[in-house]
Design an enzyme around this catalytic site. Structure first.
Site, PDB file in Angstrom:
ATOM      1  N   LYS A 284      51.975  11.094 -29.202  1.00 40.55           N
ATOM      2  CA  LYS A 284      51.150  11.211 -28.001  1.00 40.55           C
ATOM      3  C   LYS A 284      51.313   9.975 -27.122  1.00 40.55           C
ATOM      4  O   LYS A 284      51.724   8.915 -27.602  1.00 40.55           O
ATOM      5  CB  LYS A 284      49.662  11.312 -28.398  1.00 40.55           C
ATOM      6  CG  LYS A 284      49.273  12.572 -29.109  1.00 40.55           C
ATOM      7  CD  LYS A 284      47.801  12.522 -29.525  1.00 40.55           C
ATOM      8  CE  LYS A 284      47.361  13.773 -30.266  1.00 40.55           C
ATOM      9  NZ  LYS A 284      47.343  14.990 -29.455  1.00 40.55           N
ATOM     10  N   ARG A 358      46.566  23.045 -37.354  1.00 45.37           N
ATOM     11  CA  ARG A 358      46.794  24.410 -37.848  1.00 45.37           C
ATOM     12  C   ARG A 358      47.584  24.394 -39.153  1.00 45.37           C
ATOM     13  O   ARG A 358      47.471  25.309 -39.955  1.00 45.37           O
ATOM     14  CB  ARG A 358      47.484  25.235 -36.748  1.00 45.37           C
ATOM     15  CG  ARG A 358      48.808  24.672 -36.310  1.00 45.37           C
ATOM     16  CD  ARG A 358      49.270  25.208 -34.955  1.00 45.37           C
ATOM     17  NE  ARG A 358      48.515  24.614 -33.837  1.00 45.37           N
ATOM     18  CZ  ARG A 358      48.646  24.980 -32.560  1.00 45.37           C
ATOM     19  NH1 ARG A 358      49.510  25.912 -32.222  1.00 45.37           N
ATOM     20  NH2 ARG A 358      47.922  24.401 -31.618  1.00 45.37           N
TER      21      ARG A 358
HETATM   22  N1  BES Z   1      44.019  16.934 -32.036  1.00 37.74           N
HETATM   23  C1  BES Z   1      44.763  17.560 -31.011  1.00 37.74           C
HETATM   24  C2  BES Z   1      43.888  18.343 -30.032  1.00 37.74           C
HETATM   25  C3  BES Z   1      42.877  17.576 -29.223  1.00 37.74           C
HETATM   26  C4  BES Z   1      43.149  17.216 -27.933  1.00 37.74           C
HETATM   27  C5  BES Z   1      41.633  17.264 -29.743  1.00 37.74           C
HETATM   28  C6  BES Z   1      42.211  16.533 -27.188  1.00 37.74           C
HETATM   29  C7  BES Z   1      40.685  16.583 -29.012  1.00 37.74           C
HETATM   30  C8  BES Z   1      40.982  16.215 -27.723  1.00 37.74           C
HETATM   31  C9  BES Z   1      45.783  18.542 -31.617  1.00 37.74           C
HETATM   32  O1  BES Z   1      46.298  18.181 -32.851  1.00 37.74           O
HETATM   33  C10 BES Z   1      46.939  18.616 -30.680  1.00 37.74           C
HETATM   34  O2  BES Z   1      47.601  17.632 -30.528  1.00 37.74           O
HETATM   35  N2  BES Z   1      47.130  19.782 -30.074  1.00 37.74           N
HETATM   36  C11 BES Z   1      48.202  20.017 -29.185  1.00 37.74           C
HETATM   37  C12 BES Z   1      48.861  21.304 -29.589  1.00 37.74           C
HETATM   38  C13 BES Z   1      50.202  21.556 -28.945  1.00 37.74           C
HETATM   39  C14 BES Z   1      51.227  20.549 -29.436  1.00 37.74           C
HETATM   40  C15 BES Z   1      50.641  22.975 -29.296  1.00 37.74           C
HETATM   41  C16 BES Z   1      47.641  20.128 -27.777  1.00 37.74           C
HETATM   42  O3  BES Z   1      46.557  20.659 -27.599  1.00 37.74           O
HETATM   43  O4  BES Z   1      48.300  19.649 -26.860  1.00 37.74           O
HETATM   44 MN    MN Z   2      47.928  16.905 -32.720  1.00 35.97          MN
END
Ligand code: BES
Ligand code: MN
Ligand code: ZN
Length: 506
Positions: A284, A358
């Site tokens: 990230k 997931r």
């Molecule tokens: N933990 C994150 C989601 C999240 C984002 C939680 C903001 C709280 C605040 C999750 O693991 C993630 O990174 N999701 C990705 C999924 C994508 C790569 C398909 C997302 O939402 O961008």
């Molecule tokens: Mn994630």
């Protein structure tokens, strides 16, 4: 050196004593108290007039008018009057409508907000006509509303004193509080502490340690923990893949509470417990990454909900499953393009190592179904940024195959004050996560991200398992305060799951 590091970790590990006023119930205020009065309109309630006397009441009536205070729900006023013995008098508007228990929680939290301004040792809160149960809910709200995480602030002032709710039958209100609301508030505060705790302190094994401490001495509870060896034996390639890039090994924590009839199929709550989500190799950006210490909120709230049910001896069988791992990008981390095999046998192509929640849930929910044959399986996860963009701060996303299950959850959300909004789970979403080389892929570039995330988890839920998925990524952390949810960690889900479990035995 070793001694020093042990000492430092001991200091860091001391549970945060919630620096806040205690809730209490009393029959009558004393003039040493600050006084807060619930008002449905601009007129002082009779019980307050009787307590204060005529001259002081008339003086307060002038102060109420001067403050333009109408008793509107949610509006508070600080009233200045030299005529009463009470040094400080506050008014809290509750409006003319009947309040629900969730509104009484907000009321109590507003009283706590006023108490923060007060120097008095005791703040007495009058809500004439409120029932014991309503005052108990208000007291719970007062506990939740005062929350702040300040264990790492060297100059944090200890907060002492009480918020005392006035009742003709104080002991009944106290009993009602001790029967449920106290544990609900404490569980919520525990979950918030876990969310707030930085990831250098809270990692999977430490989560387990704290959960054990939470249930220490609670009857009817048994705890088991899967470590990496167990996971290998069970073929849990999905959670192992997420955990392998971290020096902190993954765990699955299982807390069982048997309060219901022996042999009754349990409710199973499964929580995403990523103690830090860096994104892994699909790393990230730094902006907001610190908040990914709270990516274990699902695991914290399922564990906390089981604790409130167990401590209040609710007549239910319920199991909390916390899927714990740290998502980090070291030399042994999994890569985009890798293929792993989940416990169910399904192969997964990793398109993004940042779609890790997931993956840990895939193995956790499969294991839960094999082991426990749930009457209802609810998974709770900070799964997608997408759900926050769709629903903002107000609702968590709800996904269910069956309308009747969706309705049950929405009803529990509505009653508890943790509101849910249903989002689609469409057969096409299953098509979107088909992989070129494996059975499924863990991420798709297209919309709707919250639904494809739900569909992925659904791949690991048997067709006949009653199931709901809650995506709490938008509501786990408050950016604007609400009465019972100050800035920061919200503990969203504890009250909802507690309510759902209680509703299921009515
Ligand atoms: N933990 C994150 C989601 C999240 C984002 C939680 C903001 C709280 C605040 C999750 O693991 C993630 O990174 N999701 C990705 C999924 C994508 C790569 C398909 C997302 O939402 O961008
Ligand atoms: Mn994630
Ligand atoms: Zn995540």
């Amino acid at each position: 050196m070793r001694f020093l590091s042990v000492l430092i970790s001991l200091l860091l590990l001391t549970p945060s004593a919630w620096a806040q006023r205690e809730a209490a119930f009393i029959e009558a205020p004393s003039p040493d108290d600050a006084l807060a009065i619930a008002m449905a309109g601009p007129e002082l309630p009779e019980a307050a007039t009787a307590l204060l006397g005529e001259a002081a009441s008339a003086d307060l009536a002038r102060a109420i008018a001067a403050a333009n205070f109408t008793g509107e729900a949610g509006v508070t006023a600080t009233l200045f009057s030299g005529a009463t013995d009470f040094g400080e008098v506050y008014a809290i508007g509750i409006g003319p409508e009947d309040l629900r228990l969730r509104d009484w929680e907000d009321f109590g939290a507003r009283a706590a907000g006023l108490a923060k301004l007060s120097g008095a040792e005791r703040v007495s809160v009058m809500a004439p006509g409120a029932s014991a149960e309503e005052l108990a809910a208000a007291a719970g709200g007062a506990m939740m509303g005062q929350y702040s995480f300040d264990k790492y602030k060297s100059d944090a002032e200890p907060v002492t004193g009480t918020i005392a709710f006035v009742s003709d039958n104080a002991s009944e209100a106290q009993r009602s509080y001790d029967a449920r609301r106290r544990y609900l508030a404490e569980a919520t505060l525990w979950a918030r502490d876990m969310q707030s705790e930085p990831a250098n302190v809270l990692y999977p094994e430490e989560f387990v340690r704290r959960a054990r401490a939470l249930f220490n001495g609670v009857s009817g509870v048994s705890i088991s923990v899967l470590d990496e060896r167990d996971m290998k034996r069970l073929g849990m390639g999905a959670i192992l893949g997420v955990g392998q890039g971290s020096t902190r090994p993954p765990r699955i924590l299982i807390v069982r509470y048997n309060g219901g009839a022996a042999g009754d199929a349990p409710l199973v709550f499964a929580g995403k417990g990523i103690t830090f989500d860096s994104g892994g190799i699909s790393i990230k950006g730094n902006s907001g990454m610190w908040m990914m210490k709270a990516d274990m909120t699902g695991a914290a709230v399922v564990t906390a909900a089981v604790s409130s049910l167990a401590k209040s001896k609710a007549p239910v069988n319920v199991i909390g499953v916390a899927a714990l791992a740290e998502n980090m990008p070291d030399g042994s981390a999994q890569r985009p393009g890798d293929v792993v095999r989940a416990m169910s046998g399904t192969t997964i192509e990793i398109m993004s190592t940042d779609a890790e929640g997931r993956l840990v849930l895939a193995d956790a929910v499969w294991h839960a179904q094999e082991e426990f044959d749930p009457a209802l399986l609810v998974d709770v996860a900070t799964l997608t940024g997408s759900v926050g963009r769709a629903l903002g701060d107000e609702y968590a996303g709800l996904f269910a195959r069956e309308d009747a299950i969706a309705e049950r959850l929405i009803a529990a959300g509505d009653a508890s004050g943790e509101d849910l909004w249903r989002l689609p789970l469409h057969p096409n979403h299953d098509q979107q996560i088909k992989s070129m080389i494996a059975d499924v892929k863990n991420a798709d570039t297209g919309a709707p991200g919250a639904s494809t995330g739900a569909a992925f988890i659904g791949t690991f839920v048997k067709p006949d398992t009653p199931w709901a998925h809650l995506d709490i990524a938008g509501v786990d952390w408050r950016h604007e305060p609400q009465p019972t949810r100050p800035l920061g960690a919200s503990g969203f889900g504890v009250r909802l799951l507690d309510q759902l479990a209680r509703d299921s035995v009515e």
